[in-house]
Design a protein around this motif. Sequence first.
Motif, PDB file in Angstrom:
ATOM      1  N   MET A 228       0.543  -1.333   0.152  1.00  0.00           N
ATOM      2  CA  MET A 228       0.136  -0.028   0.028  1.00  0.00           C
ATOM      3  C   MET A 228       0.733   1.359  -0.081  1.00  0.00           C
ATOM      4  N   GLN A 229       2.146   1.151   0.652  1.00  0.00           N
ATOM      5  CA  GLN A 229       2.850   2.321   0.763  1.00  0.00           C
ATOM      6  C   GLN A 229       4.284   2.329  -0.197  1.00  0.00           C
ATOM      7  N   GLY A 230       4.244   1.371  -0.965  1.00  0.00           N
ATOM      8  CA  GLY A 230       5.529   1.001  -1.581  1.00  0.00           C
ATOM      9  C   GLY A 230       5.558   2.102  -3.073  1.00  0.00           C
ATOM     10  N   SER A 231       6.326   1.712  -3.940  1.00  0.00           N
ATOM     11  CA  SER A 231       6.557   2.158  -5.184  1.00  0.00           C
ATOM     12  C   SER A 231       5.158   1.617  -6.156  1.00  0.00           C
ATOM     13  N   ASP A 232       5.222   2.095  -7.329  1.00  0.00           N
ATOM     14  CA  ASP A 232       4.011   1.543  -8.275  1.00  0.00           C
ATOM     15  C   ASP A 232       4.058   0.172  -8.543  1.00  0.00           C
ATOM     16  N   ASP A 233       5.099  -0.458  -8.461  1.00  0.00           N
ATOM     17  CA  ASP A 233       5.124  -2.121  -8.500  1.00  0.00           C
ATOM     18  C   ASP A 233       4.980  -2.834  -7.209  1.00  0.00           C
ATOM     19  N   GLY A 234       4.731  -2.089  -6.107  1.00  0.00           N
ATOM     20  CA  GLY A 234       4.577  -2.653  -4.873  1.00  0.00           C
ATOM     21  C   GLY A 234       3.555  -3.665  -4.641  1.00  0.00           C
ATOM     22  N   MET A 235       2.363  -3.447  -5.381  1.00  0.00           N
ATOM     23  CA  MET A 235       1.187  -4.667  -5.318  1.00  0.00           C
ATOM     24  C   MET A 235       1.880  -5.907  -6.103  1.00  0.00           C
ATOM     25  N   ALA A 236       2.383  -5.661  -7.023  1.00  0.00           N
ATOM     26  CA  ALA A 236       2.992  -6.937  -7.756  1.00  0.00           C
ATOM     27  C   ALA A 236       4.084  -7.429  -7.201  1.00  0.00           C
ATOM     28  N   ALA A 237       4.928  -6.794  -6.534  1.00  0.00           N
ATOM     29  CA  ALA A 237       6.119  -7.323  -5.787  1.00  0.00           C
ATOM     30  C   ALA A 237       5.914  -7.946  -4.600  1.00  0.00           C
ATOM     31  N   HIS A 238       4.748  -7.442  -3.750  1.00  0.00           N
ATOM     32  CA  HIS A 238       3.990  -7.926  -2.540  1.00  0.00           C
ATOM     33  C   HIS A 238       3.488  -9.307  -3.060  1.00  0.00           C
TER      34      HIS A 238
END
Length: 478
Positions: free
Chosen positions: A372-382
């Motif tokens: 939720m607070q990461g970069s633009d690819d945070g959701m995919a990386a998580h």
Amino acid sequence: MNRRLVEQLCRLLGVLALLVALVVHWRAVRAVDAGVPTRRVVRLVEDAGPDSAGRALAAVREALLAGAANAAGAAGAAEPRDGQASRRDTLALPLATVPDAAVRAGLGSVQTSGVPLLWLDGTMARGVAASVTRAAVPGAPLDVRVAASAGTSLTLADAGGVLDSVATPPLVTTWRLRNAAPPLRVRQGRHAISLPVPDSGAARRLLVLAEPGWEGKFVVAALEEAGWVVDGTLRVSPTGRVTIGAPARLDTARYAAVVVTDSMAVDGAALRQFVARGGGLLLGGDALRIPGLAALRPARATELRGAIAGGLLTSSPRSGLEAWELAMASDALVLETDQSDHGHDEPALVARRVGAGRVVAMPYRESWRWRMQGSDDGMAAHRAWWQGAVALAVPAVRRAMPMAPDRYPGDRAPYADLVARVGRPAPATREALGGDAGGDVGRGVGDIPFVLRPWVLLLTALLALLAEWGSRRLRGAR
């Protein structure tokens, strides 16, 4: 030419043929007296056709039946002398392809029965073996690994055609395929191995045990986005629960793994039995501090390591998460590390085996912040992180292949199986095929050179002497 000279040559040829016949007979008798068995090399398959292995086995049967009949006839005529070895024909098989399991078993039976057996390698396959696995997670790629000797090209194909080829393969060649039309075929030289393709995805579900909050919510979301069917139990009070899906009794037939994300109360005994029977267990963050799981966890959480401000937006986003310092169990294995701000590597994924199952642990708390607070690819990386962690806890999917019911390698390594049953291939030389240097003193009728065979020598002597006698009678001499 002078007739007298021709007559002398004919007489000389006849006498020489008789002398050679006597020498051949004397050598055979001496070999029998010395107890040396007379062997005969039989070339069964001369061409290199694709069905040479099957025809070779048929020829072996015929040779063995003929040899048994000859041995029975000889036994009625005379008993073998003391210390004299019985005659055994050496069977030489040029093979153009590696035989299938039935033919290899037949050749192995011939070898173990005491019949000398040699095979000449025309397969151009020097010990190729292959395996196909797929992680038991939805959408996982195929992991194809082939071990083969260098020097011969490798080709990978499926039912649709050739997928790839390697001219000079290394010792182990690896391919990762999104999917393939079964069966997969690995070809080296004239030899090919056919491999079944594991089913895609996981047929079983995941069970998530968590407290109500952001972590449990977004872990379930990430796993469902990755393709898993998730059942969950969120404990809202000592007696109250909120369920996701249709949670059922822990059973390896229903659940591939259990994910525990918080320091909640769990049934440690049930989880121990589940893992021991082959289930997977993934412990995240505060779950490492649950007392009931102390016997299962691969590492113990000691003290909390703070998050680095702004780390979620860097190339090392997990540095922006709080994490526990880990004290490793003696039998634990570090699967992945992250570099910390102290300049050394910190364990990121730790695993151990318990019974037939696996337990994987990660030290990070509140991983939802990465999403939720990461970069633009945070959701995919998580999502990929949790998917990969679950894949480590769940054993890979393997399609069962026919295995030899004994100590032999079987169809997973057909060339090695052939060598184990029959022995290494012989070089195509006179000595290897049973020549004089190989220990043969006497030879069977079919292996003596044509001009040295007894009936040829006797016929030559008879014709030469008859020609000499006829010539002298025609000119009036005695």
